[in-house]
Design an enzyme around this catalytic site. Structure first.
Site, PDB file in Angstrom:
ATOM      1  N   SER A 183      -9.854  -0.723   7.039  1.00 63.69           N
ATOM      2  CA  SER A 183      -9.312  -0.582   5.685  1.00 63.69           C
ATOM      3  C   SER A 183      -8.592  -1.779   5.100  1.00 63.69           C
ATOM      4  O   SER A 183      -8.252  -1.766   3.920  1.00 63.69           O
ATOM      5  CB  SER A 183      -8.370   0.610   5.630  1.00 63.69           C
ATOM      6  OG  SER A 183      -9.129   1.770   5.469  1.00 63.69           O
ATOM      7  N   LYS A 232       0.861  -1.183   0.000  1.00 63.17           N
ATOM      8  CA  LYS A 232       0.000   0.000   0.000  1.00 63.17           C
ATOM      9  C   LYS A 232       0.900   1.237   0.000  1.00 63.17           C
ATOM     10  O   LYS A 232       1.922   1.264   0.706  1.00 63.17           O
ATOM     11  CB  LYS A 232      -0.887  -0.038   1.253  1.00 63.17           C
ATOM     12  CG  LYS A 232      -1.928   1.069   1.321  1.00 63.17           C
ATOM     13  CD  LYS A 232      -2.859   0.854   2.523  1.00 63.17           C
ATOM     14  CE  LYS A 232      -3.924   1.917   2.652  1.00 63.17           C
ATOM     15  NZ  LYS A 232      -4.828   1.693   3.798  1.00 63.17           N
ATOM     16  N   SER A 241      -9.746   1.622   2.813  1.00 63.36           N
ATOM     17  CA  SER A 241      -8.875   2.363   1.940  1.00 63.36           C
ATOM     18  C   SER A 241      -7.823   1.534   1.216  1.00 63.36           C
ATOM     19  O   SER A 241      -7.205   2.019   0.275  1.00 63.36           O
ATOM     20  CB  SER A 241      -8.168   3.453   2.760  1.00 63.36           C
ATOM     21  OG  SER A 241      -7.317   2.876   3.738  1.00 63.36           O
TER      22      SER A 241
HETATM   23  N1  GLN Z   1     -12.993   3.852   6.145  1.00 65.97           N
HETATM   24  C1  GLN Z   1     -12.465   4.307   7.395  1.00 65.97           C
HETATM   25  C2  GLN Z   1     -12.119   5.775   7.295  1.00 65.97           C
HETATM   26  O1  GLN Z   1     -12.407   6.331   6.318  1.00 65.97           O
HETATM   27  C3  GLN Z   1     -11.284   3.481   7.777  1.00 65.97           C
HETATM   28  C4  GLN Z   1     -10.059   3.879   7.071  1.00 65.97           C
HETATM   29  C5  GLN Z   1      -8.902   3.037   7.435  1.00 65.97           C
HETATM   30  O2  GLN Z   1      -9.023   1.997   8.076  1.00 65.97           O
HETATM   31  N2  GLN Z   1      -7.740   3.530   7.049  1.00 65.97           N
HETATM   32  O3  GLN Z   1     -11.563   6.345   8.174  1.00 65.97           O
END
Ligand code: GLN
Length: 492
Positions: free
Chosen positions: A178, A79, A154
């Site tokens: 994410s 990532k 994400s």
């Molecule tokens: N979707 C969640 C957010 O927008 C989690 C994001 C993540 O785990 N990096 O914060």
């Protein structure tokens, strides 16, 4: 079978036996990227030259038989918020385009020491803020099972790459879901380790008290092999713990007879897609068939408050972490500014996308004097209550089983204009981050329209061994892992 289609577990045995070379395998993965990534869009950066050089070095190691690990010669993607020395690391933000870190993250150093091959850097929501990868400022990533749908986020680039076989496995990061949510959407295995199990040194911070790096792979065994290499104490991360990890891979096959599994009603409430519910309930039944004891009478009463608490705490931490992007120290700088303060303002206005700005504003507001007690402190109190809910259930159960996300992968554009609807897609993953627990998403079937669905398993702090064992046993009896979508090659 093409080499890129095989599991990490098999490939590492074939490499060790000399049946295939790391160079052949890496070339197969690079060819696959060239053929299908134009359609899927997982990669922000492909490091062809670096990958071939690392593969050649891995072959020398494999030939000598010295210092060979299960990852020697295995092509992995990262990532794009995990720092790689000399290799562009963008967080999918205009702010960091062209940024080449001076050093490797600890996880990257560990991968390199193990002899892994790094194929490149993968797309994500900007600074890991989002649930669909639509917040990337750099490119669009599609779900390999249905390119009209989002891959989740994400870590959408990391999970789509494993599903599309453009990496043998990948690393993602999970702050509020994410890794698990996009793993569920893409039909792959994704695991969030206990907070502190994996070093965050070199992970570009979003919300430091929640962020955790974890493996994304085709099978549970592959994820266990990858976790075995990246986990462990690191003196450069003061929140990393010095608790020895078990041998995750070797312990997978111990049976789960008599293991107590809790199923909490709060995770099956209104808004849960009926097809998702059916698949998850079926999975619980299958676990009972192999001797696990299911207890449907457990309760996590503060679950409803998790999303609100998370969006105060995560944004508060983000507003502080993202203060460093001021046009002076890193990456992008606005060049049409009049003086220093105007330069800061324009750099941040032009360099960050809407969601990142929204969160910086929300977090700054929550931390302002006069509001701190009402918002930040309250959210910390809720965090404690959520942690206690889990402690209570774990007094009686070994793991908890739940859905990962209320729905399967949604369509592009469906939630992007409505941040609250997007935030709600994390309702079943966020409590785990607030409590710092380990959890995994394992494929548990497909909807009628052919979209994958994941089963979430949650364990006690540092009980990764139990978590992976339950996931592996389930995977063997359910047989959903390892499936690949049909992708026509060459379509761009
Ligand atoms: N979707 C969640 C957010 O927008 C989690 C994001 C993540 O785990 N990096 O914060």
């Amino acid at each position: 079978m093409e080499l890129y289609n095989d599991t990490l577990e098999n490939l590492s045995q074939r490499l060790a036996k000399g049946e295939i070379s790391a160079l052949e395998l890496t070339q197969s993965v690079l060819k696959r990227i060239a053929e299908v990534d134009g359609k899927i869009g997982s990669y922000i950066t492909v490091d062809t030259e670096g990958a071939l050089a690392q593969a050649t070095a891995a072959d020398i190691r494999l030939k000598s038989g010295e210092n060979v690990t299960p990852l020697t010669g295995i092509p992995l993607g990262l990532k794009d918020l995990i720092s790689t020395a000399g290799l562009q690391t963008t967080c999918a933000s205009k702010m960091l385009v062209g940024y080449r870190p001076e050093y490797d993250a600890t996880v990257v150093r560990r991968l390199r020491e193990a002899g892994a091959v790094i194929t490149g850097k993968l797309n994500m929501d900007e600074f890991a803020m989002g649930s669909s990868t639509e917040n990337s400022a750099l490119k669009k990533t599609c779900n390999p099972w249905n390119t009209g749908r989002v891959p989740g986020g994400s870590s959408g680039g990391s999970t789509a790459a494993v599903a599309a076989a453009t990496a043998i496995a990948t690393l993602g990061s999970d702050t509020g879901g994410s890794i698990r949510q996009p793993a569920s959407f893409c039909g792959v295995v994704g695991m969030k380790p206990t907070y502190g199990r994996v070093s965050r040194y070199g992970l570009i911070a979003f919300a430091s008290s929640l962020d955790q790096i974890g493996p994304v792979a085709l099978t549970v065994a592959d994820a266990a092999l990858l976790l075995g290499v990246i986990a462990g104490h690191d003196e450069r991360d003061s929140t990393s713990v010095n608790i020895p990890g078990a041998n995750y891979y070797d312990n997978l096959k111990k049976d789960i007879k008599g293991l107590k599994i809790g199923v909490s009603q709060e995770y099956f409430s209104a808004g849960l897609d009926p097809e998702v519910e059916t698949l998850v309930r079926k999975a619980c039944g299958q676990l009972a068939d192999v001797g696990a004891l299911i207890n449907e009478d457990v309760s996590l009463p503060h679950t409803d408050y998790a999303v609100a608490a998370y969006y105060l705490l995560a944004t508060a931490e983000a507003s502080s972490n993202l203060a460093r992007y001021d046009g002076v120290k890193y990456g992008f700088r606005s060049d049409d500014a009049d003086g220093l303060v105007d330069m800061y303002r324009k750099t941040r206005a032009q360099g960050f996308g809407d969601e990142v700005k929204r969160r910086i504003m929300l977090g700054t507001y929550a931390l302002s004097s006069g509001y701190y007690d009402a918002y930040y402190r309250k959210a910390q109190q809720v965090r404690t209550l959520i942690t206690r809910d889990f402690d209570k259930v774990f007094g009686d159960c070994d793991v908890i089983v739940a859905p990962v996300c209320p729905t399967p992968a949604f369509a592009f554009g469906e939630k992007i204009a409505d941040p609250l609807a997007m935030y709600l897609s994390d309702i079943l993953t966020i409590p785990v981050n607030l409590a710092g627990l380990p959890a995994i998403s394992v494929p548990c079937g497909f909807t009628k329209s052919g979209l994958p669905v994941g089963l979430q398993i949650i364990a006690k702090p540092f009980a990764e061994e139990t978590l992976l064992r339950v996931a592996w046993q389930y995977e063997q009896l359910a047989g959903w892992s390892g499936r690949r979508p049909e992708l026509e090659k060459g379509a761009v």
